[in-house]
Design a protein around this motif. Structure first.
Motif, PDB file in Angstrom:
ATOM      1  N   ASN A   1     -10.509   7.984  -2.659  1.00 11.13           N
ATOM      2  CA  ASN A   1     -11.699   7.287  -2.177  1.00 11.13           C
ATOM      3  C   ASN A   1     -12.825   8.290  -1.972  1.00 11.13           C
TER       4      ASN A   1
ATOM      5  N   VAL B   1     -16.850   4.599   1.220  1.00  6.09           N
ATOM      6  CA  VAL B   1     -16.268   3.435   1.881  1.00  6.09           C
ATOM      7  C   VAL B   1     -15.998   2.310   0.881  1.00  6.09           C
TER       8      VAL B   1
ATOM      9  N   HIS C   1       0.804  -1.221   0.000  1.00  6.77           N
ATOM     10  CA  HIS C   1       0.000   0.000   0.000  1.00  6.77           C
ATOM     11  C   HIS C   1       0.836   1.269   0.000  1.00  6.77           C
TER      12      HIS C   1
ATOM     13  N   ILE D   1      -4.682  -2.542   0.502  1.00 11.27           N
ATOM     14  CA  ILE D   1      -5.138  -1.155   0.601  1.00 11.27           C
ATOM     15  C   ILE D   1      -4.388  -0.313  -0.435  1.00 11.27           C
ATOM     16  N   ASN D   2      -5.082   0.628  -1.024  1.00 11.47           N
ATOM     17  CA  ASN D   2      -4.616   1.506  -2.104  1.00 11.47           C
ATOM     18  C   ASN D   2      -4.650   0.819  -3.464  1.00 11.47           C
TER      19      ASN D   2
ATOM     20  N   ASP E   1     -14.960   2.395  -2.016  1.00 12.04           N
ATOM     21  CA  ASP E   1     -13.719   2.614  -2.760  1.00 12.04           C
ATOM     22  C   ASP E   1     -12.493   2.125  -1.996  1.00 12.04           C
ATOM     23  N   THR E   2     -12.609   1.926  -0.698  1.00 15.56           N
ATOM     24  CA  THR E   2     -11.455   1.470   0.084  1.00 15.56           C
ATOM     25  C   THR E   2     -11.160  -0.005  -0.162  1.00 15.56           C
TER      26      THR E   2
ATOM     27  N   THR F   1      -6.840  -2.201  -3.925  1.00 12.37           N
ATOM     28  CA  THR F   1      -8.198  -2.742  -3.864  1.00 12.37           C
ATOM     29  C   THR F   1      -8.323  -4.030  -4.683  1.00 12.37           C
TER      30      THR F   1
END
Length: 439
Positions: free
Chosen positions: A73, A76, A8, A107-108, A78-79, A110
């Motif tokens: 994002n 939520v 991430h 994370i980042n 989009d996380t 997805t």
């Protein structure tokens, strides 16, 4: 073997546990003759890159950075799933042409990344360094501060975490709202305020979506048995292997020291979930018996840093800032006992293993991601998470017996190195590419 390591965030600006793990894997893979490429991201809100995708190197290893400021994002959902990232991942992967993709943190990136690796037919594995796969806050920390076992059937506990997080407004009214509101709006979102409904829908979708996406992994590694069993209890069905972190550090015996207060150390993020305030509270019961060196970046959470500075008044406490990782052995050599008073579920923090490797006894909260490494009375002690009284009780034992830290140091060790770890990782890659990852 060409390996795409996805994480991430990364060095030089990000240097905590998962980033350090990724760096170690990359360096050892290169030393073993493989071709690692790190793919990382700039968080939305950080200084923007000059281009959507930039290339540089770190440790003489190629690094590709995606600027998430371009695709921040907005909600939520989009996380964990941001379809706009698909074309970026595909472009990068077609350029790298990896033999295997190793996701160190999603994370980042997805699940858009996993959609692309699946479509391209690329063997993909992961290392799970937290509980992102089935826990909204990644920490298994329920809204009331207790240990969470994962999303319930209605996702009411996830709704509670989103709108009634622990540590805020702990009064009776807040507690009542936390108990009553989430189950109602989770079952009937139309009863929730309009601006809550998108988040509630995303929270209800999240566990199933991630479970389906993670099914595309050929396998995953976990650094602790607690994390392995936690994922096995979840709805995520991924073949799992236990792979302890490796530590490279000077393992020389502790140097002799002169008499004086017990030298405690705290090394880590200055943030509430790391529990430094509990240690300072415990020290007030016997301020002359202990000194404390605090290593951490006060800019990370200035309000909390100011709080712990105020709590340290009158104690033998020094705020030492941060230091290069290359100085870790020297810093630990000056510490009699490392204290990790975390109030969340840690997962084999590297600083714990570094302390053990340098014969530094530890005092740690009794959370399973740490306690499985500690044998009470041999290499340190555990204490009840969040309990100042229990922590002071352990400190008092050292105050009563000035030789206890030295005795424990003789029985404190951690022998696994990065080379051991990455040799196991490469063997795991081979099994995953052949479809033989462990069940």
């Amino acid at each position: 073997m060409r390996v795409a390591l996805y994480v991430h965030c990364y060095f030089p600006d990000h240097f905590y546990g998962t980033e350090s793990y990724t760096r170690t894997v990359a360096r050892e893979l290169k030393a073993l003759g493989h071709e690692p490429v790190v793919v990382t991201a700039t968080f939305p809100g950080e200084p923007a890159q000059g281009a959507l995708v930039e290339r540089d190197s770190f440790d003489d290893i190629p690094v590709i950075r995606i600027d998430r400021n371009v695709h921040p994002n907005a909600a939520v959902r989009d996380t964990f799933h941001l379809p706009a990232l698909r074309f970026i991942h595909e472009r990068i992967l077609r350029d790298i042409r990896p033999d295997i993709v190793h996701v160190c943190h999603l994370i980042n990136h997805t699940t858009a990344l996993l959609e692309v690796t699946g479509r391209l037919g690329l063997p993909t594995v992961a290392t799970f360094t937290d509980f992102f796969g089935f826990c909204f806050n990644n920490k298994l920390d329920a809204a009331d501060g207790s240990l969470c076992s994962g999303p319930d059937a209605d996702r009411a506990n996830c709704v509670a975490c989103a709108f009634f997080p622990s540590g805020k407004d702990k009064g009776a009214v807040q507690g009542l709202l936390r108990a009553v509101v989430p189950p109602v709006v989770a079952r009937a979102p139309r009863l929730a305020p309009a601006d809550w409904r998108g988040t509630i829908a995303a929270l209800k979708e999240r566990p199933g979506h991630l479970a389906a996406a993670y099914a595309g992994y050929a396998g995953a590694l976990t650094p602790t048995r607690f994390m392995l069993e936690s994922y096995r209890r979840s709805d995520i069905r991924v073949p799992l292997d236990l792979c302890r972190f490796g530590i490279d550090i000077d393992r020389a015996p502790k140097p002799e020291r002169s008499a004086g207060p017990l030298r405690l150390g705290f090394i880590g993020q200055l943030a509430p979930h790391k529990g430094l305030h509990l240690l300072l509270d415990a020290m007030t019961s016997a301020p002359a018996a202990f000194s404390l060196d605090i290593y951490g970046d006060e800019r990370m959470d200035p309000a909390y840093a100011a709080e712990v500075r105020a709590a340290s008044a009158g104690l033998q406490v020094a705020f030492r800032g941060t230091f290069p990782v290359e100085r870790m052995a020297a810093v630990l050599a000056e510490i009699d006992v490392l204290v990790i008073p975390s109030v969340w579920v840690e997962n084999s923090p590297l600083i714990l293993l570094q302390a053990l490797a340098t014969h530094t006894p530890v005092l740690v909260s009794d959370v399973e991601g740490m306690s499985e490494f500690v044998e009470n009375g041999v290499n340190g002690f555990t204490f009840t998470k969040g309990s100042v009284k229990a922590l002071y009780g352990r400190l008092e034992a050292f105050a009563r017996d000035p030789g206890l830290a030295r005795t424990l140091s003789a029985g404190t060790r951690y022998d696994r190195t990065s080379r051991h770890m990455v040799e196991d990782v490469v063997a795991f890659y081979d099994r995953a590419r052949q479809g033989r990852a462990s069940a």
